[in-house]
Design a protein around this motif. Structure first.
Motif, mmCIF file in Angstrom:
data_model
loop_
_atom_site.group_PDB
_atom_site.id
_atom_site.type_symbol
_atom_site.label_atom_id
_atom_site.label_comp_id
_atom_site.label_asym_id
_atom_site.label_seq_id
_atom_site.Cartn_x
_atom_site.Cartn_y
_atom_site.Cartn_z
ATOM 1 N N LEU A 56 0.952 -1.233 0.083
ATOM 2 C CA LEU A 56 0.001 -0.050 -0.448
ATOM 3 C C LEU A 56 0.828 1.174 -0.272
ATOM 4 C CD1 LEU A 56 -2.794 -1.516 2.523
ATOM 5 C CD2 LEU A 56 -3.071 -1.441 -0.560
ATOM 6 N N SER A 60 0.777 3.986 -2.822
ATOM 7 C CA SER A 60 1.093 5.747 -2.480
ATOM 8 C C SER A 60 1.676 6.273 -3.568
ATOM 9 C CB SER A 60 0.882 5.748 -1.219
ATOM 10 O OG SER A 60 1.492 5.506 -0.424
ATOM 11 N N GLN A 165 -10.803 9.565 -6.411
ATOM 12 C CA GLN A 165 -9.752 8.332 -5.289
ATOM 13 C C GLN A 165 -10.672 7.398 -4.414
ATOM 14 O OE1 GLN A 165 -7.033 8.925 -4.460
ATOM 15 N NE2 GLN A 165 -7.150 10.686 -5.856
ATOM 16 N N ALA A 169 -9.791 2.982 -4.210
ATOM 17 C CA ALA A 169 -9.072 2.931 -2.922
ATOM 18 C C ALA A 169 -10.389 1.127 -2.840
ATOM 19 C CB ALA A 169 -9.916 3.491 -2.265
ATOM 20 N N TYR A 172 -8.191 -1.425 -2.493
ATOM 21 C CA TYR A 172 -8.544 -1.963 -1.107
ATOM 22 C C TYR A 172 -9.072 -3.427 -0.654
ATOM 23 C CZ TYR A 172 -5.316 2.075 -1.381
ATOM 24 O OH TYR A 172 -4.527 3.143 -0.750
ATOM 25 N N LEU A 173 -10.299 -3.229 -1.026
ATOM 26 C CA LEU A 173 -11.026 -4.072 -0.350
ATOM 27 C C LEU A 173 -10.936 -5.893 -0.272
ATOM 28 C CD1 LEU A 173 -14.813 -2.268 -1.019
ATOM 29 C CD2 LEU A 173 -14.083 -2.015 0.732
ATOM 30 N N TYR A 175 -8.052 -6.587 -0.906
ATOM 31 C CA TYR A 175 -6.464 -6.734 -0.647
ATOM 32 C C TYR A 175 -6.335 -7.170 0.554
ATOM 33 C CZ TYR A 175 -1.946 -5.724 0.917
ATOM 34 O OH TYR A 175 -0.472 -5.632 1.565
ATOM 35 N N PHE A 176 -7.809 -6.648 1.526
ATOM 36 C CA PHE A 176 -8.028 -6.602 3.138
ATOM 37 C C PHE A 176 -8.733 -8.233 3.200
ATOM 38 C CE2 PHE A 176 -6.198 -2.466 3.763
ATOM 39 C CZ PHE A 176 -5.528 -2.687 4.533
ATOM 40 N N SER A 189 -5.710 1.119 -10.135
ATOM 41 C CA SER A 189 -4.985 1.043 -8.808
ATOM 42 C C SER A 189 -4.851 -0.925 -8.430
ATOM 43 C CB SER A 189 -5.153 1.787 -7.259
ATOM 44 O OG SER A 189 -6.921 0.984 -7.671
ATOM 45 N N HIS A 190 -5.613 -1.369 -9.340
ATOM 46 C CA HIS A 190 -5.333 -3.017 -9.019
ATOM 47 C C HIS A 190 -4.241 -3.893 -9.101
ATOM 48 C CE1 HIS A 190 -6.250 -7.511 -9.345
ATOM 49 N NE2 HIS A 190 -6.517 -7.282 -9.046
ATOM 50 N N ILE A 193 -0.543 -2.448 -7.142
ATOM 51 C CA ILE A 193 -0.868 -3.025 -5.412
ATOM 52 C C ILE A 193 -0.870 -4.612 -5.671
ATOM 53 C CG2 ILE A 193 -2.867 -3.302 -3.302
ATOM 54 C CD1 ILE A 193 -3.704 -1.039 -3.825
ATOM 55 N N SER A 197 2.105 -6.536 -3.647
ATOM 56 C CA SER A 197 1.785 -7.835 -2.513
ATOM 57 C C SER A 197 2.367 -8.612 -3.188
ATOM 58 C CB SER A 197 0.544 -8.193 -3.004
ATOM 59 O OG SER A 197 -0.137 -8.554 -1.697
#
Length: 242
Positions: A56, A60, A165, A169, A172-173, A175-176, A189-190, A193, A197
């Motif tokens: 992350l 950023s 943004q 973002a 992120y869902l 990612y977690f 962004s996929h 990130i 990872s």
């Protein structure tokens, strides 16, 4: 009228962009942020979550930061009237955009490498990190340029970009682990990130590595196509009419 593509013009534009960004303190901004991230991870309990947080942070810095710095440079050029001078030069819009994306990519990649090495201390995967870092930086530089060209005022751009943004973002869902990884593959962004990872994992998948690079390349092409259209409509035509 000169229309042929020229590697020499592109190289000169890239060199000028790098010098301009150094003048505007882009490199210190990237490096200070990278070192702040390193300090936050190495000197606090966040060190226990370095593998989780680093992708992350890498996103950023070359991604979100590059989005705003590339746009900021455009507004600097407008204020200094240097952008107007492009109308009487043989530099093509495509060359201008490629140079701007590449210069941002180089500086952001250097900062990302520093962040990665200082967090893990063993630069084993650094060479693999360079392509996704660079492609992430060029992608978001192009997106920042394209979006900012719709606004004459920098603050108006900043406020409007807050809406951008939100979709950025969404990965992120995934990612977690809240949604499947593929759900937000359509968001730029996929691949950034998840390529980071993948690389910080103990056994990176080379298949996923190649797939994420391909996805980043496709998004770069789309962003370049969009930025070229916006540049022609909102920047070049306006300058030539002056």
């Amino acid at each position: 009228m000169i229309t042929a593509y020229s590697p020499r013009r592109l190289a000169n534009a890239l060199q000028l962009d790098l010098l301009t960004q150094i003048r505007y303190y882009f490199l210190p901004i990237y490096m200070i942020l990278a070192l702040a991230y390193v300090a936050a991870i190495r000197l606090t309990p966040l060190s226990d979550y370095a593998t989780l947080l680093l992708p992350l942070l890498l996103f950023s810095e070359p991604g979100l930061l590059g989005f705003y710095l590339a746009a900021g440079q455009l507004y600097f050029e407008r204020n200094e009237k240097s952008l107007t001078a492009l109308a009487v030069t043989p530099l093509r819009g495509e060359e201008y955009l490629m140079a701007r994306a590449a210069s941002n990519g180089i500086i952001a990649t250097l900062a990302g490498i520093v962040l990665f090495i200082l967090v893990f201390l063993v630069p084993v995967k650094t060479l693999l990190l360079i392509p996704p870092l660079f492609l992430t930086a060029t992608l978001f530089a192009l997106l920042g340029l394209s979006f900012s060209m719709h606004f004459d005022d920098f603050m108006a751009f900043v406020f409007a970009s807050a809406l951008v943004q939100i979709p950025l973002a969404l990965p992120y869902l995934a990612y977690f682990g809240l949604v499947p990884v593929w759900v937000f593959a359509w968001v730029p962004s996929h691949p950034a990130i998840f390529s980071f990872s993948n690389l910080v994992s103990e056994q990176p998948s080379m298949l996923l590595y190649v797939l994420y690079l391909a996805e980043l390349a496709v998004f770069n092409w789309l962003a370049f196509w969009w930025s070229r259209r916006v540049y022609k409509r909102r920047i070049r035509d306006r300058m030539e009419a002056m």
